[in-house]
Design a protein around this motif. Structure first.
Motif, PDB file in Angstrom:
ATOM      1  N   GLY A   1       0.837  -1.067  -0.422  1.00 44.37           N
ATOM      2  CA  GLY A   1       0.261   0.301  -0.165  1.00 44.37           C
ATOM      3  C   GLY A   1       0.917   1.380   0.118  1.00 44.37           C
ATOM      4  N   GLY A   2       0.452   2.384  -0.392  1.00 44.85           N
ATOM      5  CA  GLY A   2       1.072   3.433  -0.675  1.00 44.85           C
ATOM      6  C   GLY A   2       1.486   3.527  -1.647  1.00 44.85           C
ATOM      7  N   GLY A   3       2.639   3.316  -2.785  1.00 43.26           N
ATOM      8  CA  GLY A   3       3.208   2.277  -3.243  1.00 43.26           C
ATOM      9  C   GLY A   3       3.048   2.493  -4.724  1.00 43.26           C
ATOM     10  N   ALA A   4       4.020   2.160  -6.226  1.00 37.92           N
ATOM     11  CA  ALA A   4       3.453   2.550  -7.330  1.00 37.92           C
ATOM     12  C   ALA A   4       4.146   1.179  -7.556  1.00 37.92           C
ATOM     13  N   VAL A   5       3.697   0.891  -8.120  1.00 41.66           N
ATOM     14  CA  VAL A   5       3.315  -0.853  -9.902  1.00 41.66           C
ATOM     15  C   VAL A   5       4.324   0.136 -10.742  1.00 41.66           C
ATOM     16  N   TYR A   6       5.633  -0.697 -10.770  1.00 39.30           N
ATOM     17  CA  TYR A   6       6.010  -1.206 -12.463  1.00 39.30           C
ATOM     18  C   TYR A   6       5.936  -2.105 -12.151  1.00 39.30           C
ATOM     19  N   VAL A   7       5.171  -2.528 -14.371  1.00 37.34           N
ATOM     20  CA  VAL A   7       5.379  -4.025 -15.022  1.00 37.34           C
ATOM     21  C   VAL A   7       6.826  -3.900 -15.455  1.00 37.34           C
ATOM     22  N   LEU A   8       8.231  -4.635 -15.959  1.00 36.56           N
ATOM     23  CA  LEU A   8       9.375  -4.671 -15.783  1.00 36.56           C
ATOM     24  C   LEU A   8       9.027  -5.622 -16.772  1.00 36.56           C
ATOM     25  N   GLY A   9      10.252  -5.158 -18.505  1.00 37.11           N
ATOM     26  CA  GLY A   9      10.847  -6.588 -19.012  1.00 37.11           C
ATOM     27  C   GLY A   9       9.136  -6.046 -20.113  1.00 37.11           C
ATOM     28  N   ASN A  10       9.430  -7.553 -20.495  1.00 34.79           N
ATOM     29  CA  ASN A  10       7.948  -7.418 -21.200  1.00 34.79           C
ATOM     30  C   ASN A  10       6.420  -7.181 -21.196  1.00 34.79           C
ATOM     31  N   ALA A  11       6.177  -5.952 -21.572  1.00 36.52           N
ATOM     32  CA  ALA A  11       4.423  -5.361 -21.332  1.00 36.52           C
ATOM     33  C   ALA A  11       4.031  -6.094 -22.026  1.00 36.52           C
ATOM     34  N   ALA A  12       4.398  -6.942 -23.385  1.00 32.36           N
ATOM     35  CA  ALA A  12       2.343  -7.488 -23.761  1.00 32.36           C
ATOM     36  C   ALA A  12       2.856  -8.772 -23.600  1.00 32.36           C
TER      37      ALA A  12
ATOM     38  N   ARG B   1       9.042 -11.546 -17.453  1.00 31.55           N
ATOM     39  CA  ARG B   1       7.984 -10.258 -17.023  1.00 31.55           C
ATOM     40  C   ARG B   1       7.523 -10.403 -15.720  1.00 31.55           C
ATOM     41  N   ILE B   2       8.069  -8.960 -14.647  1.00 29.55           N
ATOM     42  CA  ILE B   2       7.351  -9.186 -13.559  1.00 29.55           C
ATOM     43  C   ILE B   2       7.087  -8.224 -13.187  1.00 29.55           C
ATOM     44  N   PHE B   3       6.128  -7.829 -12.010  1.00 28.44           N
ATOM     45  CA  PHE B   3       6.233  -6.545 -11.797  1.00 28.44           C
ATOM     46  C   PHE B   3       6.525  -6.425  -9.930  1.00 28.44           C
ATOM     47  N   VAL B   4       7.097  -4.547  -9.554  1.00 28.02           N
ATOM     48  CA  VAL B   4       7.136  -4.901  -8.312  1.00 28.02           C
ATOM     49  C   VAL B   4       6.850  -3.430  -8.275  1.00 28.02           C
ATOM     50  N   GLU B   5       6.134  -3.317  -6.745  1.00 29.78           N
ATOM     51  CA  GLU B   5       5.333  -1.919  -6.438  1.00 29.78           C
ATOM     52  C   GLU B   5       7.061  -1.064  -5.143  1.00 29.78           C
ATOM     53  N   VAL B   6       7.160   0.077  -5.793  1.00 30.07           N
ATOM     54  CA  VAL B   6       8.237   0.477  -4.566  1.00 30.07           C
ATOM     55  C   VAL B   6       7.466   1.910  -4.090  1.00 30.07           C
ATOM     56  N   SER B   7       7.624   2.206  -2.909  1.00 28.42           N
ATOM     57  CA  SER B   7       7.198   3.248  -2.280  1.00 28.42           C
ATOM     58  C   SER B   7       8.018   4.719  -3.352  1.00 28.42           C
ATOM     59  N   PRO B   8       7.031   5.896  -2.723  1.00 29.15           N
ATOM     60  CA  PRO B   8       7.484   7.188  -3.742  1.00 29.15           C
ATOM     61  C   PRO B   8       8.954   7.457  -4.014  1.00 29.15           C
ATOM     62  N   ASP B   9       9.592   7.609  -1.801  1.00 34.06           N
ATOM     63  CA  ASP B   9      10.665   7.762  -2.342  1.00 34.06           C
ATOM     64  C   ASP B   9      11.547   7.189  -2.852  1.00 34.06           C
ATOM     65  N   LYS B  10      11.420   6.266  -3.292  1.00 33.11           N
ATOM     66  CA  LYS B  10      11.931   4.973  -3.803  1.00 33.11           C
ATOM     67  C   LYS B  10      12.469   5.077  -5.524  1.00 33.11           C
TER      68      LYS B  10
ATOM     69  N   ARG C   1       4.956   2.544 -15.677  1.00 35.36           N
ATOM     70  CA  ARG C   1       4.279   2.595 -14.614  1.00 35.36           C
ATOM     71  C   ARG C   1       3.412   2.515 -15.098  1.00 35.36           C
ATOM     72  N   VAL C   2       2.325   1.483 -13.864  1.00 33.96           N
ATOM     73  CA  VAL C   2       0.919   1.235 -13.833  1.00 33.96           C
ATOM     74  C   VAL C   2       0.060   1.300 -13.220  1.00 33.96           C
ATOM     75  N   GLY C   3       0.048   1.533 -11.723  1.00 30.71           N
ATOM     76  CA  GLY C   3      -0.759   2.677 -10.798  1.00 30.71           C
ATOM     77  C   GLY C   3      -0.088   2.979  -9.563  1.00 30.71           C
ATOM     78  N   ASP C   4      -1.132   2.504  -8.820  1.00 29.48           N
ATOM     79  CA  ASP C   4      -0.458   3.159  -7.026  1.00 29.48           C
ATOM     80  C   ASP C   4      -1.734   2.174  -6.886  1.00 29.48           C
ATOM     81  N   THR C   5      -0.990   1.682  -5.242  1.00 27.68           N
ATOM     82  CA  THR C   5      -1.533   0.909  -4.069  1.00 27.68           C
ATOM     83  C   THR C   5      -2.126   1.544  -3.308  1.00 27.68           C
ATOM     84  N   GLY C   6      -2.948   0.735  -2.584  1.00 29.02           N
ATOM     85  CA  GLY C   6      -3.762   1.639  -1.367  1.00 29.02           C
ATOM     86  C   GLY C   6      -5.563   1.133  -2.022  1.00 29.02           C
TER      87      GLY C   6
END
Lengths: 237, 748
Positions: B567-578, B674-683, B700-705
């Protein structure tokens, strides 16, 4: 002063490694396994009967272990007031040996259950709960197929009246409305003691909860109680 | 002696193979010898159809301490310790008697590990069944899960991970592959090489009965239900627990030369392999073997597969000390033979010699077959299916499609299974089942940890076996990378149909080549494994299933990632988008088609994506990472919401654009790397910088919460509703709980 713990090990016990490590790493106290063929416990201050499947759970969990040679020494130790803690199969052995009242039946779901859950402290006057606050909630794992505590209604009432119910399954916030009961135990009972309070049995595993890395360290609150109380049957160590 | 076709059928040898035996011996084999040849030259023991293919695997590397050929492989995990591991099948017995079949599968793989001097520390299992809607599957499923839990829980070894897949090709022939990981001080690793003429051969553990006679032979023929009646072994985990403690204690003494468990082909295989590895001979007197039944013939004693038995080669002067240890644990042992210098395995019954054959003829001289593989045209046609002929998903259907996928038996929650396995015992479990892409266990006494997982997508392997083999290795490695662990090595279990069928042989060749390619690219050797062929019932072969079991290492076990959003983080998809709809769970579940080519896999990209994720975890930039496998990005994002109860507001516009504007492909298309990760905004800045440096594409595909999963206004669901669908995946099909545990054979 150190407190010397014994881990009573039967053929088929499997919680002995964790019990040894919890005391050694979690409490930094001397501890050794005691094989079921031994007959003396004179050198120990506290006894742990670990979990497992003693004698393969053949006949009934704990039913055969009660006749093991070491059990006479366990009974002597208990009747002399020494602190004895039965965990999971160890609890089953203590009920079969009549050191604790009641019985443990097959889980209501008829399946093994392994998970972390909460228990609420109902009596903090026993040898193993004297460091806890009344109502204190502990987070511990369970792993058993036969953990449904059962006793006749009159006996359950007696246990309630005598404050022999030590732990009840509860929600994270301490409610005991039945929804947190993992096995169908009567009155949400997770652990009980004898009348004197020196013998305690419980289904959850304090010896698997001694380090935050593996999920929590609340188990040490139970295992260490005998230290705070200065339990030393020999009194000189 | 004129051998009849009936006699040969009983030992599952061909006339040519019989003639070869006669040629090598210079005489006709005795009945006991013929039975021993039947077992040793079976596919299960002799690998006669697979040995040439197995040579294609890379088996060496900087971490490898023991490669294939022993009871299990071993890798260096630092601090003077080794991880010892192997995966093995118990498919045919489980098809006939699921509880005991699975239980003894666990027992067998555990023996392989402590035989090497390692303490068994974690169990995994990879299971394949027919459709869960079929009553027969429900029976097999509950029996197998019951057997795995019943045996593993009793031994006190945590079952921490695995994988389960349902498809109709397994309806008559389920797969039960069990893996065990042990930990040993490197200087205590023991092998099964007999040596020292005059040393004593000791049999310890259970008495020998008539159970499982010729099990290895019948594991190597088709139609398990017909062939396996009467050869099923019965497990006794209580006895095995005593064997573990006794054998590990024994290996602390200087008295033991070699140790070998009795598994497939019982005493025959363990004696022959011990002698063959040590290039010595062994003489055994079957009259010295304690029996559980009267009237057993030497043939039956040599081919019994009674469980919980070990063969130990002991120096004569140490016998008394060894027997004292066995007595302490109430284990019965017999001295049944001696090590000799003539290279023969000689079996006697008292003074009568009933078998006398050089060990190498049973092992090294087992014939091997290299066949011609030809791809079936029907598979080519399926692979070339035009994916654009499938109508795209309407935006209004997206939420329901997501819930259907989450509730599918191949995707939904495994909790009904994992909660029946003890996964906390031994107090090492850092990341429990379901919490992450792989389980993490700590290595006591060190700062490090191990990540473990099994994987194989049989649908990929069926539609394109080379790609499927590569995916199996890459996905296993991706899963341990997603918790932050460096993959060290794999073990594999090659489950296929009848190798005499050119279509099946083609699958084997291609899958092995695909696995090898991925192993080489990712730098992950194969250190142990097992082959299970003839997995057919009726005319149907199983989907090719080269299961991969992997072990990775975390240098600092405190630095790991899980899959649940914080929660409170951003989600990034890495590698293959499709991704692609080819070979996807979506295409099968919603359109009833097993078709199309599986996702393309660029192994160099795979390495880059996995490496950067591991680095992001070890440097503390991320704590959450999840691979996208069956069900694609939509399902994987939902899973990360569900396991921690945290919502996500996602914008997949870029993914949709990369997916040819097809919504179904964007949400549920499957992809490698293809892996997605969540990262806190300060990082976030640090994250994107590292990704750019590593040459890994990201979106960058979205925000958690919050408590909802929303995707571009097309999906808008309460996480709790998604969880309800996901949690019911195995339950809604399961049989009445009052009967599910009382499966036949549950004897304790």
């Amino acid at each position: 002063m150190s407190t010397r713990y014994a881990v009573i090990t039967f053929p088929g016990s499997n919680g002995e490694h964790d019990a040894l490590k919890a005391v050694e790493l979690g409490l930094q106290q001397p501890v050794e396994p005691v094989w079921y063929k031994e007959t003396s416990l004179d050198r120990f201050d506290a006894l742990l009967l670990p979990g497992g499947f003693s004698y393969g759970d053949y006949l009934r969990p704990g039913a055969i272990a009660q006749f093991a040679p070491i059990m006479s020494a366990v009974e002597e130790f208990a009747s002399a007031g020494g602190p004895v803690l039965g965990i999971c199969n160890g609890f089953q052995v203590l009920t079969e040996a009549r050191l604790l009242p009641g019985a443990l039946l097959r889980n209501q779901a008829l399946e093994f259950r392994c998970r972390w859950l909460h228990v609420r402290t109902e009596n903090n006057q026993t040898a193993w709960t004297s460091s806890l606050d009344m109502g204190e909630i502990l987070y511990l794992p369970i792993a058993h197929g036969d953990g449904r505590y059962f006793a006749e209604p009159e006996l359950v009432q007696e246990l309630e009246d005598n404050d022999q119910i030590v732990f009840r399954y509860c929600s994270p916030t301490g409610e005991t409305d039945g929804s947190a009961n993992p096995n169908g135990s009567v009155n949400e009972i997770a652990g009980i003691s004898n009348r004197a309070g020196n013998v305690v049995g419980l289904m959850p595993h304090p010896e698997r909860a001694y380090d935050a890395l593996i999920g929590g360290a609340d188990g040490l609150r139970i295992l260490s109680a005998v230290l705070a109380a200065g339990a030393s049957k020999l009194g000189t160590s | 002696m004129q051998v009849t076709p009936e006699v040969l059928a009983e030992v599952a040898l061909t006339r040519d193979e019989y003639d070869l035996i006669v040629e090598k011996l210079g005489r006709e084999p005795s009945p006991v010898e013929l039975g021993m040849f039947g077992a040793m030259w079976s596919e299960h023991c002799g690998y006669k159809n697979s040995r040439p293919l197995l040579k294609r695997f890379p088996t060496t590397g900087e971490h490898v301490l023991q490669g294939p050929g022993e009871n299990a492989g071993a890798v260096d995990i630092g601090d003077g310790l080794a991880a010892v591991f192997k995966i093995e099948s118990h498919n045919h017995p489980s098809a006939v008697e699921p509880y005991q079949g699975a239980a003894t599968g666990v027992g067998g793989i555990v023996r392989d590990i402590f035989t090497m001097g390692a303490r068994p520390t974690a169990l995994l299992n990879s299971l394949r069944f027919g459709p869960l809607t079929e009553p027969r599957t429900q029976y097999l499923f509950s029996g197998v899960v019951g057997g795995i839990g019943g045996y593993g829980n009793c031994l006190g070894i945590p079952t921490v991970s695995g994988d389960i897949f349902f498809h109709k090709s397994y309806a008559g022939n389920p797969l039960v592959n069990a893996m065990c990981v042990g930990i040993a001080p490197q200087d205590q690793i023991t092998t099964a090489e007999a040596s020292g003429v005059g040393n004593l051969v000791v049999l310890v553990g259970a008495d020998t009965g008539r159970d499982g006679i010729q099990g290895a032979t019948f594991a190597s023929v088709v139609n398990p239900e017909e062939s396996h009646r009467g050869v099923i072994q019965v497990g006794n985990p209580f006895l095995e627990k005593l064997l573990i403690e006794a054998c590990l204690e024994l290996l602390q003494t200087p008295h033991v030369v070699a140790m070998q468990d009795l598994g497939a082909a019982g005493l025959t295989s363990s004696a022959v392999e011990c002698a063959s590895r040590g290039t010595v001979g062994i003489e055994i007197d079957v009259d010295q073997v304690s029996r559980r039944e009267t009237g057993m013939t030497p043939y039956e004693v040599m081919l019994s597969e009674s469980q919980e038995r070990m063969l130990v080669v002991v120096r004569p002067e140490g016998l008394e000390a060894v027997q004292r240890i066995f007595d302490y644990y109430d284990l019965h042992s017999d001295v049944i033979g001696t090590v000799t210098d003539d290279g023969n395995v000689r079996i006697k019954s008292g003074d009568e010699v009933v078998a006398d054959v050089p060990a190498r003829i049973y092992t090294d001289e087992c014939p091997t077959y290299t066949r011609e593989g030809i791809e079936k045209q029907a598979v080519v046609t399926l692979r070339e299916f035009d994916l654009n002929s499938v109508p795209d998903l309407e935006p209004t259907q997206a939420g329901d499609a997501l819930k259907r996928l989450l509730g599918a038996p191949n995707i939904g929650s495994r909790k009904p299974v994992t909660q029946t396995y003890d996964h906390t015992i031994l107090s090492n479990t850092v990341v429990a089942p379901i919490k992450a892409d792989a389980a993490v266990i700590r290595v006591k006494g060190t700062d490090s940890g191990l990540a473990v997982k099994t994987d194989c997508n049989p649908r990929y392997c069926y539609l394109e076996p080379f790609a499927g083999g590569a995916h199996a290795v890459a996905e296993a490695a991706r899963n341990v990378s997603c918790v932050g662990a460096q993959p060290l090595a794999i073990t594999n279990c090659l489950n296929f149909g009848n190798p005499e069928d050119p279509g099946v042989y083609y699958q084997m060749q291609q899958a092995v080549d695909g696995m090898s390619a991925a192993c080489n690219a990712l730098g992950i050797p194969v250190i142990s494994g097992n082959v299970s062929l003839y997995n057919e019932s009726g005319d149907t072969a199983i989907f090719p299933t080269p299961t991969v079991g992997i072990v990775g290492r975390l240098e600092d076990v405190n630095r790991y990632a899980q899959m649940g959003f914080e929660g409170g983080g951003a989600v990034y998809v890495l590698g293959n988008a499709a991704g692609t709809l080819g070979a996807s769970e979506y295409l099968e579940l919603l359109h009833g088609r097993t078709a199309g080519a599986p996702p393309a896999i660029d192994l160099e990209q795979e390495v880059r994506v996995q490496t950067v994720v591991r680095n992001l975890i070890s440097s503390g930039i991320i704590n959450v990472a999840h691979d996208t496998s069956e069900g694609g990005l939509g399902v994987a994002l939902a899973e990360s919401c569900i396991v921690s109860g945290v919502g996500l507001q996602a914008d997949l516009a870029d993914v949709l654009a990369a997916s040819g504007d097809r919504l179904d492909r964007a949400l549920f298309g499957e992809a490698a790397s293809r892996i997605f990760v969540e990262v806190s905004p300060d990082k976030e800045a640090e994250l994107t910088e590292q990704l750019e440096d590593a040459g890994v594409a990201f979106i960058r595909v979205g925000d958690t919460g919050g408590d909802r999963l929303t995707i571009n206004g097309m999906v808008d669901e309460l996480v709790a509703d998604l969880e309800a669908a996901w949690s019911a995946a195995l339950l809604s099909h399961s049989i009445d709980p009052d009967t599910s545990s009382s499966v036949p054979g549950r004897s304790f």
